[in-house]
Write an enzyme that holds these catalytic residues in place. Structure first.
Site, short mmCIF file in Angstrom:
data_model
loop_
_atom_site.label_atom_id
_atom_site.label_comp_id
_atom_site.label_asym_id
_atom_site.label_seq_id
_atom_site.Cartn_x
_atom_site.Cartn_y
_atom_site.Cartn_z
N ILE A 7 0.74 -1.72 0.04
CA ILE A 7 0.05 -0.03 -0.38
C ILE A 7 0.23 1.22 -0.49
CG2 ILE A 7 -2.23 -0.39 0.74
CD1 ILE A 7 -1.96 -0.13 3.65
N ALA A 8 0.31 1.94 -1.15
CA ALA A 8 1.08 3.19 -0.92
C ALA A 8 0.39 4.46 -1.33
CB ALA A 8 1.66 3.79 -2.83
N TYR A 9 0.97 5.60 -0.20
CA TYR A 9 0.03 6.86 0.53
C TYR A 9 1.23 7.88 -0.06
CZ TYR A 9 3.44 5.97 4.06
OH TYR A 9 5.06 5.80 4.60
N GLY A 10 2.11 7.65 -0.33
CA GLY A 10 3.09 9.33 -1.17
C GLY A 10 3.53 8.44 -2.51
N SER A 11 4.68 8.76 -2.45
CA SER A 11 5.24 9.15 -4.14
C SER A 11 4.74 8.17 -5.32
CB SER A 11 7.03 9.57 -4.09
OG SER A 11 7.64 8.42 -3.76
N GLU A 78 13.19 3.19 -0.67
CA GLU A 78 12.68 3.97 0.57
C GLU A 78 13.75 3.14 1.69
OE1 GLU A 78 10.01 5.00 1.10
OE2 GLU A 78 8.58 3.97 -0.55
N TYR A 124 9.36 17.07 -4.91
CA TYR A 124 8.27 15.27 -4.15
C TYR A 124 7.05 15.56 -4.34
CZ TYR A 124 7.23 11.90 -0.66
OH TYR A 124 7.54 11.64 0.31
#
Length: 157
Positions: A7-11, A78, A124
């Site tokens: 699960i991704a929440y940023g870039s 990461e 970013y």
């Protein structure tokens, strides 16, 4: 091959960026992480998104099906395990195509909590905003994260 769900929440909401980094990854759906908030923290190289527990808050996420090679590429990107660590979460994922909701065991990267608050670079932030727009997420989450992180970085000095 065992499927893993990231699960991704940023870039990594940025579809173009993920296609380059993890060519085998497939978007499977979206969800929210309950009782977490989005924050910008980091190091001398910059400030990046992370999540931390906060009752009543939530963080929109996209779920990706990834291969072992994709996960290794994500680990490198990461800075795992030094910069971000991984944790498992069980979340209801709403399918991109079907709209059906299915519980999935997922993994997520979380920055080590002792990192200082900060403000992200324009590049970013633009990368994250593009991802938010691709998934139709409310950009207020990102803007609130900047406000909170800016305030906290000044309070800690």
């Amino acid at each position: 091959m065992k499927k893993r769900y990231y699960i991704a929440y940023g870039s990594n909401l940025n579809i173009r960026q993920m296609r380059m980094r993890c060519p085998s990854a497939r978007i499977i759906g979206t969800s929210e992480i309950p009782d977490y908030e989005l924050l910008f923290k980091g190091s001398r190289t910059g400030s990046y998104l992370t999540i931390e527990p906060k009752k009543g808050s939530r963080v929109p996420v996209a779920a990706w099906e990834v291969t072992v090679e994709d996960e290794q590429a994500l680990d490198r990107y990461e800075g795992f395990p030094t910069f971000y660590y991984k944790t498992e979460m069980k979340l209801p994922i709403k399918g991109i195509r079907s709209g059906r909701i299915r519980m999935r065991n997922t993994f997520v990267y979380i920055m080590h909590e002792n990192r200082p608050f900060g403000v992200p670079s324009r590049f970013y932030m633009a990368t994250c905003l593009e991802g938010y727009r691709s998934f139709g997420f409310d950009e207020t989450y990102l803007l609130d994260a900047i406000k909170t992180s800016r305030r906290m970085s000044h309070e800690r000095k």
